[in-house]
Design a protein around this motif. Sequence first.
Motif, PDB file in Angstrom:
ATOM      1  N   GLN A  39       0.715  -1.160   0.010  1.00 44.57           N
ATOM      2  CA  GLN A  39       0.135  -0.122  -0.088  1.00 44.57           C
ATOM      3  C   GLN A  39       0.723   1.278   0.058  1.00 44.57           C
ATOM      4  OE1 GLN A  39      -1.994  -2.508   3.181  1.00 44.57           O
ATOM      5  NE2 GLN A  39      -3.787  -0.553   2.884  1.00 44.57           N
ATOM      6  N   ASP A  40       0.540   2.327  -1.010  1.00 44.62           N
ATOM      7  CA  ASP A  40       1.208   3.491  -1.123  1.00 44.62           C
ATOM      8  C   ASP A  40       0.283   4.508  -0.232  1.00 44.62           C
ATOM      9  OD1 ASP A  40       2.310   6.024  -2.100  1.00 44.62           O
ATOM     10  OD2 ASP A  40       3.278   5.005  -3.661  1.00 44.62           O
ATOM     11  N   LEU A  41       0.912   5.060   0.889  1.00 44.04           N
ATOM     12  CA  LEU A  41       0.419   6.143   1.697  1.00 44.04           C
ATOM     13  C   LEU A  41       0.180   7.455   0.872  1.00 44.04           C
ATOM     14  CD1 LEU A  41       1.460   5.301   4.945  1.00 44.04           C
ATOM     15  CD2 LEU A  41      -0.820   4.783   4.308  1.00 44.04           C
ATOM     16  N   VAL A  42       0.890   7.660  -0.074  1.00 41.50           N
ATOM     17  CA  VAL A  42       0.951   9.106  -0.910  1.00 41.50           C
ATOM     18  C   VAL A  42       0.096   8.671  -1.933  1.00 41.50           C
ATOM     19  CG1 VAL A  42       2.346  10.529  -2.014  1.00 41.50           C
ATOM     20  CG2 VAL A  42       3.292   9.548  -0.056  1.00 41.50           C
ATOM     21  N   SER A  43       0.461   8.037  -2.820  1.00 42.06           N
ATOM     22  CA  SER A  43      -0.543   7.722  -4.098  1.00 42.06           C
ATOM     23  C   SER A  43      -1.851   7.159  -3.868  1.00 42.06           C
ATOM     24  CB  SER A  43       0.287   7.094  -5.081  1.00 42.06           C
ATOM     25  OG  SER A  43       0.150   5.701  -4.874  1.00 42.06           O
ATOM     26  N   LYS A  44      -2.009   6.521  -2.758  1.00 38.69           N
ATOM     27  CA  LYS A  44      -3.351   5.708  -2.442  1.00 38.69           C
ATOM     28  C   LYS A  44      -3.638   4.668  -3.363  1.00 38.69           C
ATOM     29  CE  LYS A  44      -4.248   9.156   0.502  1.00 38.69           C
ATOM     30  NZ  LYS A  44      -3.793   9.047   1.967  1.00 38.69           N
ATOM     31  N   ALA A  45      -2.695   3.993  -4.007  1.00 36.00           N
ATOM     32  CA  ALA A  45      -2.598   2.966  -4.667  1.00 36.00           C
ATOM     33  C   ALA A  45      -2.244   1.742  -3.955  1.00 36.00           C
ATOM     34  CB  ALA A  45      -1.796   3.162  -5.959  1.00 36.00           C
ATOM     35  N   TYR A  46      -2.698   0.513  -4.286  1.00 33.02           N
ATOM     36  CA  TYR A  46      -2.159  -0.563  -3.693  1.00 33.02           C
ATOM     37  C   TYR A  46      -2.207  -1.953  -4.600  1.00 33.02           C
ATOM     38  CZ  TYR A  46      -7.108  -2.458  -3.336  1.00 33.02           C
ATOM     39  OH  TYR A  46      -8.358  -2.875  -3.496  1.00 33.02           O
ATOM     40  N   SER A  47      -1.845  -2.887  -4.212  1.00 36.27           N
ATOM     41  CA  SER A  47      -1.821  -3.977  -4.913  1.00 36.27           C
ATOM     42  C   SER A  47      -1.946  -5.123  -3.928  1.00 36.27           C
ATOM     43  CB  SER A  47      -0.304  -4.343  -5.725  1.00 36.27           C
ATOM     44  OG  SER A  47       0.738  -4.457  -4.967  1.00 36.27           O
ATOM     45  N   ILE A  48      -2.710  -6.197  -4.441  1.00 33.47           N
ATOM     46  CA  ILE A  48      -2.569  -7.641  -3.890  1.00 33.47           C
ATOM     47  C   ILE A  48      -2.182  -8.752  -4.780  1.00 33.47           C
ATOM     48  CG2 ILE A  48      -5.236  -7.815  -4.514  1.00 33.47           C
ATOM     49  CD1 ILE A  48      -5.613  -9.270  -1.562  1.00 33.47           C
ATOM     50  N   GLU A  49      -1.394  -9.361  -4.134  1.00 33.61           N
ATOM     51  CA  GLU A  49      -0.288 -10.415  -4.905  1.00 33.61           C
ATOM     52  C   GLU A  49      -0.445 -11.873  -4.596  1.00 33.61           C
ATOM     53  OE1 GLU A  49       3.607  -8.950  -5.900  1.00 33.61           O
ATOM     54  OE2 GLU A  49       2.686  -6.696  -6.083  1.00 33.61           O
ATOM     55  N   LYS A  50      -0.373 -12.697  -5.438  1.00 32.37           N
ATOM     56  CA  LYS A  50      -0.285 -14.239  -5.154  1.00 32.37           C
ATOM     57  C   LYS A  50      -1.657 -14.713  -5.013  1.00 32.37           C
ATOM     58  CE  LYS A  50       2.964 -13.815  -2.137  1.00 32.37           C
ATOM     59  NZ  LYS A  50       4.150 -14.116  -1.272  1.00 32.37           N
ATOM     60  N   LEU A  51      -2.735 -14.259  -5.395  1.00 34.68           N
ATOM     61  CA  LEU A  51      -4.005 -14.880  -5.186  1.00 34.68           C
ATOM     62  C   LEU A  51      -4.193 -16.110  -6.372  1.00 34.68           C
ATOM     63  CD1 LEU A  51      -6.130 -11.585  -5.335  1.00 34.68           C
ATOM     64  CD2 LEU A  51      -5.792 -12.956  -3.334  1.00 34.68           C
ATOM     65  N   ASN A  52      -5.132 -16.983  -5.816  1.00 34.64           N
ATOM     66  CA  ASN A  52      -5.371 -17.924  -6.945  1.00 34.64           C
ATOM     67  C   ASN A  52      -6.726 -18.605  -6.705  1.00 34.64           C
ATOM     68  OD1 ASN A  52      -4.560 -19.990  -4.873  1.00 34.64           O
ATOM     69  ND2 ASN A  52      -2.433 -19.981  -5.518  1.00 34.64           N
TER      70      ASN A  52
END
Length: 452
Positions: free
Chosen positions: A410-423
């Motif tokens: 999670q990026d607190l500045v840009s407000k973007a995030y990613s969630i990885e390794k789902l299956n």
Amino acid sequence: MHKRISIALAGALVAVMGSATAADYGPEALGDELTPVGAVKAGNEAGTIPEWSGKWLGAPPHVDYDGSYNPNPYPDDEVRYTITAENVEAHADKLGPGQLALFEAYPDTYRIHVYPTHRDFRRPDRVHENVRLNAENARLTNDGLTLEGAYGGVAFPIPDNGLQVVYNILTSSAPWFIEAPQISRYVHANGSVTESEVFLKVYNPYTRGDDREGWEDGDVFSYSMSEERAPPRNAGRITLSSNTYDNSGTPRDAWQYDPGTRRVRKTPDVQHDYPVPNGPRVVDEQNGFNGSPARFEWELVGKREMIVPFHNYQLDSRELEYDDFITTRGHPDPEYIRHELRRVWVVEGTLKDGMRHIYGKRRFYVEEDSWHKVMGENYDTRGELWRVSQDGMIYAYDAEGYYNNVSIYQDLVSKAYSIEKLNNEEPMGTRLNRREPHAGEFSPEGLRRAGS
């Protein structure tokens, strides 16, 4: 609220408890006050962290495990309490600055569900024996850039400095063979979503742990081969890497197969703060931390009781879809993320003079039973908190050890995030320790065969 959270941040940083180190005990303490991997056996005085039982190796007797995914061994657990922006100050001494910053950034939607703490799983006897021998023999040479005398388990079960804890992250992986489709969702600040998918194969000779006499310092500890399947423009590109614990010599080699030219070529040294396209992170953040620790001075802050992500079996559930996790609020849906009160080692890295990295400081929280990094905080070169990471953790029954099943950045500045390794939606989930590597599979020639 900003002022109150800032005060809580300061309090969280000093809430450090005393911890056993190599200076206090000898390796024989592993069988006495500590578990076979160096965690404190006893629970805490409040009774909110139980004593380690280690009663289960592999799938527990009550779990119906068919090999497709890891069912939750604690299905009847209920949420003990939920932390929200309204009551976060009462729990601030058990939270990290990154968690507190998330409450400040998303006061209406961010929350933490806290479940009972469990310490019921153990590793195989061969791993315990390797860890005992590591406590006696493991050492760092070449100014801490080379690990020697370790094999088959966590290198420093009784650490006495921050660099040793970092190497424990690097040596903590349980599976020796991984095959997994890994799906990522990168949610940008404007709500748009970038989807990516790779099929990952990893072979870890070090983690295999059954040939200590045949292991030589400087051997490759891990091979990784990832085939990109989405987005379409990258489909068919395959990357192979090999990694050693000799960060003063040749720590990493990498090759890439290009489906357009159908050729294999050596790739540049991709590590440290090399950016990745599928999330707000850099290469050395994957799997907690990877690669060379050379660019930072590492300080062992101490040990704390903290509320951290753990036993996140729901993130693997076949009853959920990818979109169940995704929100446009700057963080995944917290409804599906389990937290427990656990003891963690706290280590802090400060960028060395003359070294380059996009992070000026970083802090890792390393859970004592698994030796995996479960949370991290990254600061920019001005000292401002910038990015926060959380790593889901399960005990994987095939691997008979802990495994990082999902990561959130999670990026607190840009407000973007990613969630990885789902299956969750894949017909084949993560498969661990199911087969031997084929001859030459993890080599440039094997890479060429995989691409043809």
